[in-house]
Design an enzyme around this catalytic site. Structure first.
Site, PDB file in Angstrom:
ATOM      1  N   GLY A 174       0.822  -1.193   0.000  1.00 45.60           N
ATOM      2  CA  GLY A 174       0.000   0.000   0.000  1.00 45.60           C
ATOM      3  C   GLY A 174       0.859   1.247   0.000  1.00 45.60           C
ATOM      4  O   GLY A 174       1.695   1.435   0.890  1.00 45.60           O
ATOM      5  N   HIS A 436      12.752  36.431   5.191  1.00 43.68           N
ATOM      6  CA  HIS A 436      13.899  35.733   4.612  1.00 43.68           C
ATOM      7  C   HIS A 436      14.904  35.440   5.733  1.00 43.68           C
ATOM      8  O   HIS A 436      15.111  36.268   6.618  1.00 43.68           O
ATOM      9  CB  HIS A 436      14.561  36.621   3.555  1.00 43.68           C
ATOM     10  CG  HIS A 436      15.872  36.078   3.054  1.00 43.68           C
ATOM     11  ND1 HIS A 436      15.942  35.069   2.117  1.00 43.68           N
ATOM     12  CD2 HIS A 436      17.163  36.386   3.392  1.00 43.68           C
ATOM     13  CE1 HIS A 436      17.223  34.799   1.881  1.00 43.68           C
ATOM     14  NE2 HIS A 436      17.979  35.585   2.639  1.00 43.68           N
TER      15      HIS A 436
END
Length: 456
Positions: A174, A436
Site C-alpha cells: 500500500g 527571509h
C-alpha cells in the site's frame, strides 16, 4: 425524560470535539468509549506515527548533516516506543480532564444502539442510557482485503505497539499515506524497504506530481517502489515473508523480515446496532444527509464511519458542525475544503483543487509553480527536490487550491486553506511580505508566476 440531550459514541477526534462543543453550547452530553480517549489518531495513528517520524528524522539528519559526525550514536527502539506511548497517554488524559471541566459524562464500555434514543452499555459502566440525539463517532479499523496469507502481515495498529529491535527489511503493501509514512520511518533508520502500490503512483488520491516526485526521492534513499502492482498472496519462507505480486501482467515477488498491510481503513460499526435496527449504508459506510443524520431519525454519524475522507480534522469539523446544527447554530467551518497532509520527507500538503480537478470540472484554471532549488532554507536542510503549486481561477484570480512538497508544508497549508475559504485572490495573498530566509519565500515566487498568467 431522556438522561442526556446528546450521547456521543466514541471519544476519538470527532467524538471528543463534538462532545466538548455540545457542552459549550449548553447540551447535556455524555460520551461512551471502551478504549483510550483520543481514538485511533491519538493512540494508534497520527500522533504516535509522528512521534516515530520525528525521532527517525533526528537520526537521519544526524547521519547526513554536513559537518556533523554521529559515529557511535545508537538507537534505543524500546525507549522510542515508550516515549511515543507517554505522549499518547498524556494527551489522552488531557481529554479526560477537558471532559471533567466541561461537565461531559464519560461512560466506559461498549455501546449498542437498541432503539432511537436508547443505548445499551456493556463493560465498566454497564446499563442503559437514553438521549434526545445519538452521534456515532466510532472511527475505523485497518482494512483486511481477501488476500491469501494476509494474516501473516502486520497492520499499522500492530506495528505501532512496538518491537525490541529494528527490522532488517520490511515490505509495505500500500502506497497511500500510511504506507509512505512508515516507508519514510524505516528508510530513515537504514532498513531495507519495499513499497507495493496497486495504482499507477504513490499517494494516488493526491496531485499526480506529488506521488511521482515522492517515488523518485524514496528510490534515491534506496527504497524499492513497485507501482501498478497487485499483491496476490503472502507466504512464510525460510528467509522471511514473501509477497507475491503482479506488475503489468508479470509475476514477481519480494521477501522481507516483516510485512505491513497498509491497504487503508474500514468503517468501524460492526455490532453497533441491535437486530432489526439498521441504517442505510453503501455496504461499508453509514449514509448521512447534509446534517450528518442517518436514515434513522435522531441518530447521526461523523468521521471515518460515514465519510470517504478519513482524516482526524475532517471528523472534528464534522462533529462540530453536527452539534452546532443541533443547537440551532450555523456551522462555523467549511466541510468542503479539506487540507491533506503527509509526513514523509519532505512533507506534503494540499488543499482545494488541483490543475487536473479544474480540467475535469470544466473550470478554467491557471497554475503558478516554484521549485525550491535556490531556496536558502531548502539548500541548508538538503531535502532534495521540493516545490509549491498554487491554483487559481483563470478569469477572476480567486485561489482554488495549492499543493506543497517541501519542509514544513503541513504547517504552511493552513494559510492557503484560510485564503481559499475567504475567497482571496492570488494578488491579495501576494501582498503579504514574507520573511527571509524561510521555506515560505517560495510561496511568494509561485504566486508571482501565477499572477503573471492572470488578466490585469
Amino acid at each position: 425524560m431522556a438522561d442526556y440531550q446528546l450521547i456521543v459514541i466514541g471519544a476519538g477526534p470527532g467524538g471528543y470535539t463534538a462532545a466538548l462543543r455540545a457542552a459549550k453550547l449548553g447540551l447535556h452530553t455524555a460520551v461512551i468509549e471502551d478504549r483510550e480517549c483520543g481514538g485511533t489518531c491519538l493512540n494508534r495513528g497520527c500522533v504516535p506515527t509522528k512521534a516515530l517520524l520525528h525521532a527517525s528524522q533526528v537520526w537521519s539528519d544526524a547521519h547526513h548533516c554536513a559537518g556533523v559526525c554521529a559515529d557511535g550514536a545508537s538507537l534505543d527502539l524500546p525507549a522510542l516506543y515508550r516515549h511515543k506511548d507517554e505522549i499518547s497517554q498524556t494527551l489522552s488524559s488531557g481529554i479526560e480532564g477537558l471532559f471533567r471541566s466541561a461537565k461531559v459524562t464519560l461512560l466506559r464500555g461498549r455501546a449498542r444502539i437498541t432503539a432511537p434514543g436508547c443505548v445499551e452499555i456493556t463493560g465498566q459502566d454497564a446499563g442503559t442510557v437514553t438521549a434526545e440525539h445519538i452521534l456515532i463517532a466510532t472511527g475505523s479499523v485497518p482494512a483486511r482485503p481477501p488476500i491469501p496469507g494476509l494474516e501473516l502481515a502486520m497492520t499499522s495498529d500492530e506495528l505501532l505497539k512496538g518491537t525490541d529491535r529494528l527490522y532488517r527489511s520490511i515490505v509495505i503493501m500500500g502506497g497511500g499515506v500510511i504506507g509512505v509514512e512508515f516507508a519514510t520511518f524505516y528508510s530513515d533508520l537504514g532498513c531495507e524497504v519495499t513499497v507495493i502500490e496497486g495504482l499507477d503512483r504513490l499517494l494516488p488520491g493526491m496531485d499526480r506530481e506529488l506521488g511521482q516526485n515522492l517515488a523518485q526521492l524514496l528510490k534515491k534513499q534506496g527504497v524499492r517502489v513497485f507501482a501498478n502492482s497487485m499483491v496476490q498472496r503472502v507466504e512464510q519462507g525460510k528467509d522471511g515473508l514473501t509477497v507475491h505480486f503482479t506488475t503489468r501482467g508479470k509475476e514477481d515477488f519480494v521477501t522481507g523480515e516483516a510485512v505491513l498491510s497498509a491497504f487503508g481503513r474500514s468503517p468501524n460499526w460492526k455490532g453497533l446496532f441491535a437486530d432489526g435496527l439498521q441504517p442505510e449504508t453503501d455496504g461499508r459506510r453509514i449514509h448521512t444527509d447534509e446534517n450528518g443524520q442517518t436514515s434513522i431519525p435522531g441518530i447521526y454519524a461523523i468521521g471515518d464511519v460515514s465519510s470517504p475522507v478519513q482524516l482526524a480534522h475532517v471528523a472534528a469539523a464534522q462533529g462540530t458542525a453536527c452539534v452546532e446544527r443541533l443547537a440551532g447554530r450555523t456551522p462555523s467551518v467549511r466541510l468542503d475544503l479539506v487540507p491533506g497532509c503527509v509526513y514523509c520527507r519532505p512533507e506534503i500538503a494540499s488543499v482545494g483543487l488541483t490543475e487536473a480537478d479544474g480540467k475535469a470540472r470544466d473550470i478554467p484554471v491557471k497554475v503558478g509553480k516554484c521549485t525550491l532549488f535556490a531556496n536558502a532554507r531548502t539548500m541548508i536542510a538538503g531535502t532534495g527536490r521540493s516545490f509549491m503549486k498554487v491554483v487559481a481561477h483563470a478569469q477572476t484570480g480567486v485561489l482554488l487550491g495549492a499543493q506543497l512538497m517541501c519542509e514544513h508544508a503541513t504547517d504552511m497549508i493552513g494559510q492557503l486553506s484560510q485564503a481559499i475559504a475567504n475567497g482571496m485572490t492570488a494578488r491579495q495573498l501576494l501582498a503579504a511580505m514574507r520573511p527571509h530566509p524561510t521555506f515560505e519565500e517560495a510561496l511568494g515566487e509561485a504566486l508571482e508566476e501565477l499572477v503573471a498568467k492572470l488578466p490585469e
